[in-house]
Design a protein around this motif. Structure first.
Motif, mmCIF file in Angstrom:
data_model
loop_
_atom_site.group_PDB
_atom_site.id
_atom_site.type_symbol
_atom_site.label_atom_id
_atom_site.label_comp_id
_atom_site.label_asym_id
_atom_site.label_seq_id
_atom_site.Cartn_x
_atom_site.Cartn_y
_atom_site.Cartn_z
ATOM 1 N N PRO A 35 0.836 -1.209 0.000
ATOM 2 C CA PRO A 35 0.000 0.000 0.000
ATOM 3 C C PRO A 35 0.864 1.249 0.000
ATOM 4 N N PHE A 36 0.343 2.329 -0.549
ATOM 5 C CA PHE A 36 1.094 3.580 -0.627
ATOM 6 C C PHE A 36 0.328 4.682 0.095
ATOM 7 N N SER A 37 1.061 5.709 0.511
ATOM 8 C CA SER A 37 0.414 6.864 1.137
ATOM 9 C C SER A 37 -0.055 7.827 0.053
ATOM 10 N N LYS A 38 -1.031 8.642 0.397
ATOM 11 C CA LYS A 38 -1.534 9.639 -0.539
ATOM 12 C C LYS A 38 -0.421 10.588 -0.978
ATOM 13 N N GLU A 39 0.439 10.986 -0.027
ATOM 14 C CA GLU A 39 1.510 11.934 -0.356
ATOM 15 C C GLU A 39 2.545 11.315 -1.283
ATOM 16 N N GLU A 40 2.919 10.059 -1.024
ATOM 17 C CA GLU A 40 3.878 9.400 -1.918
ATOM 18 C C GLU A 40 3.288 9.273 -3.315
ATOM 19 N N PHE A 41 2.046 8.842 -3.390
ATOM 20 C CA PHE A 41 1.376 8.679 -4.684
ATOM 21 C C PHE A 41 1.366 9.997 -5.451
ATOM 22 N N SER A 42 0.931 11.073 -4.798
ATOM 23 C CA SER A 42 0.841 12.377 -5.457
ATOM 24 C C SER A 42 2.206 12.868 -5.932
ATOM 25 N N CYS A 43 3.208 12.738 -5.065
ATOM 26 C CA CYS A 43 4.553 13.211 -5.415
ATOM 27 C C CYS A 43 5.127 12.449 -6.603
ATOM 28 N N ARG A 44 4.973 11.139 -6.593
ATOM 29 C CA ARG A 44 5.538 10.331 -7.693
ATOM 30 C C ARG A 44 4.815 10.609 -9.013
ATOM 31 N N ILE A 45 3.505 10.746 -8.946
ATOM 32 C CA ILE A 45 2.747 11.054 -10.164
ATOM 33 C C ILE A 45 3.150 12.420 -10.708
ATOM 34 N N ASN A 46 3.125 13.429 -9.845
ATOM 35 C CA ASN A 46 3.465 14.785 -10.293
ATOM 36 C C ASN A 46 4.901 14.886 -10.789
ATOM 37 N N ASN A 47 5.835 14.220 -10.111
ATOM 38 C CA ASN A 47 7.236 14.257 -10.532
ATOM 39 C C ASN A 47 7.426 13.606 -11.902
ATOM 40 N N THR A 48 6.723 12.503 -12.136
ATOM 41 C CA THR A 48 6.838 11.809 -13.419
ATOM 42 C C THR A 48 6.292 12.662 -14.556
ATOM 43 N N VAL A 49 5.139 13.270 -14.333
ATOM 44 C CA VAL A 49 4.528 14.119 -15.361
ATOM 45 C C VAL A 49 5.402 15.352 -15.627
ATOM 46 N N GLU A 50 5.928 15.942 -14.561
ATOM 47 C CA GLU A 50 6.769 17.129 -14.719
ATOM 48 C C GLU A 50 8.067 16.804 -15.450
ATOM 49 N N ALA A 51 8.654 15.645 -15.160
ATOM 50 C CA ALA A 51 9.889 15.241 -15.845
ATOM 51 C C ALA A 51 9.641 15.095 -17.343
ATOM 52 N N ARG A 52 8.495 14.512 -17.696
ATOM 53 C CA ARG A 52 8.150 14.364 -19.116
ATOM 54 C C ARG A 52 7.938 15.723 -19.768
ATOM 55 N N GLU A 53 7.275 16.632 -19.081
ATOM 56 C CA GLU A 53 7.071 17.978 -19.612
ATOM 57 C C GLU A 53 8.405 18.677 -19.859
ATOM 58 N N ASN A 54 9.308 18.578 -18.893
ATOM 59 C CA ASN A 54 10.616 19.230 -19.028
ATOM 60 C C ASN A 54 11.409 18.647 -20.188
ATOM 61 N N LEU A 55 11.343 17.334 -20.345
ATOM 62 C CA LEU A 55 12.039 16.681 -21.447
ATOM 63 C C LEU A 55 11.461 17.124 -22.783
ATOM 64 N N ASN A 56 10.140 17.199 -22.856
ATOM 65 C CA ASN A 56 9.495 17.648 -24.089
ATOM 66 C C ASN A 56 9.819 19.105 -24.391
ATOM 67 N N LEU A 57 9.956 19.910 -23.334
ATOM 68 C CA LEU A 57 10.300 21.321 -23.517
ATOM 69 C C LEU A 57 11.679 21.455 -24.161
ATOM 70 N N VAL A 58 12.630 20.673 -23.662
ATOM 71 C CA VAL A 58 13.984 20.691 -24.229
ATOM 72 C C VAL A 58 13.963 20.176 -25.669
ATOM 73 N N THR A 59 13.230 19.071 -25.882
ATOM 74 C CA THR A 59 13.155 18.475 -27.219
ATOM 75 C C THR A 59 12.515 19.443 -28.210
ATOM 76 N N ASN A 60 11.426 20.099 -27.781
ATOM 77 C CA ASN A 60 10.763 21.063 -28.657
ATOM 78 C C ASN A 60 11.655 22.244 -28.982
ATOM 79 N N HIS A 61 12.459 22.660 -28.008
ATOM 80 C CA HIS A 61 13.387 23.768 -28.241
ATOM 81 C C HIS A 61 14.386 23.406 -29.336
ATOM 82 N N ILE A 62 14.784 22.153 -29.374
ATOM 83 C CA ILE A 62 15.747 21.693 -30.375
ATOM 84 C C ILE A 62 15.081 21.487 -31.732
ATOM 85 N N ASN A 63 13.853 20.950 -31.733
ATOM 86 C CA ASN A 63 13.202 20.519 -32.967
ATOM 87 C C ASN A 63 12.249 21.532 -33.578
#
Length: 415
Positions: free
Chosen positions: A227-255
Motif C-alpha cells: 500500500p502507498f500513502s496519498k503523499e507518496e502517490f501524489s509526489c511520484r505522479i506529479n514528478n513523473t509528469v513534470e519530468a516528461r514535460e521538461n524533457l518535451n520542452l527541451v526536445t521542442n526547443h531543439i526541434n
C-alpha cells in the motif's frame, strides 16, 4: 479567469499568499478570515483551489475543511500543527495536500503546487488494475489532482485504449492481472512509445524486489509499492509528469521553430528519412510541397517586421489546420515552408494544396493600425518516386520558381 479562495485568520499571512499568487500565477484571489465569510464566497463562486487554515475564530477544530469538501471544492490545508497523528487524520480526508505554515519556502511550495495542478488538467491518465476498489481509489486520487482519468481492468484493454486515445500521457499499471499482466503491458507499450512520448508507473504489492527492477529495465519510469500513502502517490505522479514535460520542452526547443512552433529544417530531414525507410517496401507515396509567401519583402517594408511575423504565424496555423496530424509541416526559412502529405496520390494532393491556397487568399492579418492585410502564397509540388529526399525538394523548388514566374498565387505540380 479562475479563482482561488484563501481562508486564513492571520490577515498578514493571507494577504502575503494572495499577493504571491497574483504576481506569479494567473488567478484571482478572494480572502475570507472566518468560516462564515468563506460560506458567503462559496455561495457566490466556484474556485479552482481553496487554501484552508485549520483553526478559525468560528471553526477552531477544522470544521471549515469538512464544509468546503461538502461543496465539492478542491482543498489544500494550511496548518501550524506539526503533530503527526493530527496530520495523518487530516490527510485521510479528500484533500490534496497538508502544508505546514512555516515561512517563504512553504508559500513557494503552495505556488508551485497550484501551478502543477493547473498543468495537470492537460494530461490524461490510464489506470490499469483488475481490482475495482483499487481502480476507483486511484481514480479519485488522480481526479483530485486535476487529471483526466480512464480506467481498465487488464493490459489487453489498456492496449486498445491507447490505440483510441492518442493523448494519454501516463499509464499506471498493476503487476498481477488476468489476460495481460503489468510487465507484459509495459513491454508491449514500449514497442510503440518512448519514455518521452508516454510515461509508465508500475504498482505492485509483491514483496519480490526483482519485480521493481524488471519493470524499470523494461521501460517503466517509476515503481510504487502497495500500500502507498496519498503523499507518496501524489509526489511520484506529479514528478513523473513534470519530468516528461521538461524533457518535451527541451526536445521542442531543439526541434521546433521559435516563432511558429512548427518543426525546423533539421527535424524535417531526420523525420522524413525515417519515414522514407518505413515505406521503402510499400506502395505508399507522399506529396512534398515548397510554399513561399508572395511579395514578403514588400510586406515587411510596407507594414513592418512585426506584421510580417504575424503573417508567418497565421500561415503556419492555416498549414496545420489544413493538413492531417500524420503529415509533416516545417518552416525552412523566413517565408518558406515545406509540407509533406503522407499516403496521398497526385489528385488528392493537388486538391488539398489548392484548398490551402484559397484559404490563405481569403484570410487576412491585422496591422498595427488595424488595417486588414491580405497575402497570397505560391506552391510547388512533387509526388515521391525513387528519387532521394533532396531530389524531391529540388523538384518542388523548381515548381515553386515556375509558380512565381507565371504570376504567383498558384499551385503547380511537377508532371
Amino acid at each position: 479567469m479562475e479563482k482561488i479562495l484563501i481562508v486564513e485568520d492571520n490577515k498578514t499571512l493571507a494577504k502575503l499568499i494572495a499577493r504571491k499568487i497574483t504576481e506569479t500565477l494567473k488567478f484571482e484571489v478572494d480572502i475570507a478570515y472566518t468560516l462564515q465569510e468563506a460560506k458567503l464566497f462559496l455561495k457566490a463562486y466556484t474556485y479552482f483551489i481553496t487554501l484552508l487554515d485549520v483553526n478559525l475564530p468560528d471553526a477552531p477544530h477544522g470544521e471549515v475543511i469538512d464544509y468546503v469538501l461538502s461543496k465539492k471544492q478542491h482543498v489544500i490545508v494550511l496548518s501550524a500543527n506539526v503533530d503527526k497523528e493530527f496530520r495523518k487524520k487530516i490527510l485521510q480526508k479528500e484533500i490534496i495536500d497538508y502544508v505546514i505554515k512555516g515561512g517563504m519556502d512553504d508559500i513557494n511550495y503552495i505556488i508551485q503546487t497550484i501551478d502543477r495542478l493547473y498543468k495537470n488538467k492537460q494530461h490524461k491518465v490510464l489506470v490499469v488494475d483488475d481490482s475495482m476498489v483499487t481502480r476507483k481509489h486511484m481514480k479519485t486520487l488522480l481526479q483530485n489532482l486535476f487529471f483526466n482519468v480512464i480506467t481498465v481492468a487488464h493490459g489487453e484493454e489498456a492496449i486498445g485504449m491507447l490505440e483510441t486515445h492518442s493523448d494519454i500521457s501516463l499509464v499506471l499499471t498493476d503487476y498481477n492481472m488476468p489476460v495481460m499482466n503489468g510487465l507484459d503491458l509495459t513491454r508491449e507499450v514500449r514497442k510503440s512509445y518512448t519514455k518521452n512520448e508516454l510515461s509508465i508507473i508500475a504498482l505492485s504489492s509483491s514483496e519480490d524486489s526483482e519485480i521493481n527492477a524488471m519493470f524499470l529495465k523494461h521501460g517503466a519510469n517509476d515503481y510504487i509499492s502497495k500500500p502507498f500513502s496519498k503523499e507518496e502517490f501524489s509526489c511520484r505522479i506529479n514528478n513523473t509528469v513534470e519530468a516528461r514535460e521538461n524533457l518535451n520542452l527541451v526536445t521542442n526547443h531543439i526541434n521546433r521553430d521559435y516563432l511558429t512552433g512548427l518543426y525546423n529544417r533539421a527535424y524535417f530531414f531526420a523525420h522524413m528519412n525515417d519515414y522514407r525507410d518505413e515505406i521503402a517496401l510499400s506502395p505508399e507515396t507522399y506529396a512534398l510541397a515548397m510554399i513561399n509567401i508572395d511579395n514578403f519583402k514588400m510586406i515587411n517594408d510596407t507594414y513592418g517586421h512585426e506584421t510580417g511575423d504575424n503573417i508567418i504565424i497565421h500561415l503556419s496555423e492555416v498549414l496545420i489546420s489544413t493538413t492531417n496530424y500524420r503529415d509533416m509541416v516545417a518552416r525552412f526559412s523566413a517565408e518558406e515552408f515545406c509540407v509533406v502529405l503522407k499516403n496521398v496520390n497526385r489528385f488528392s494532393a493537388e486538391d488539398i494544396f489548392e484548398r490551402l491556397r484559397k484559404e490563405v487568399q481569403k484570410s487576412y492579418v491585422l496591422s498595427d493600425n488595424g488595417k486588414e492585410i491580405q497575402f497570397t502564397i505560391s506552391v510547388g509540388v512533387t509526388i515521391s518516386g525513387e528519387e532521394s529526399l533532396q531530389d524531391n525538394i529540388d523538384q518542388a523548388d523548381m515548381m515553386l520558381y515556375k509558380a512565381k514566374q507565371e504570376g504567383r498565387n498558384q499551385v503547380i505540380l511537377m508532371s
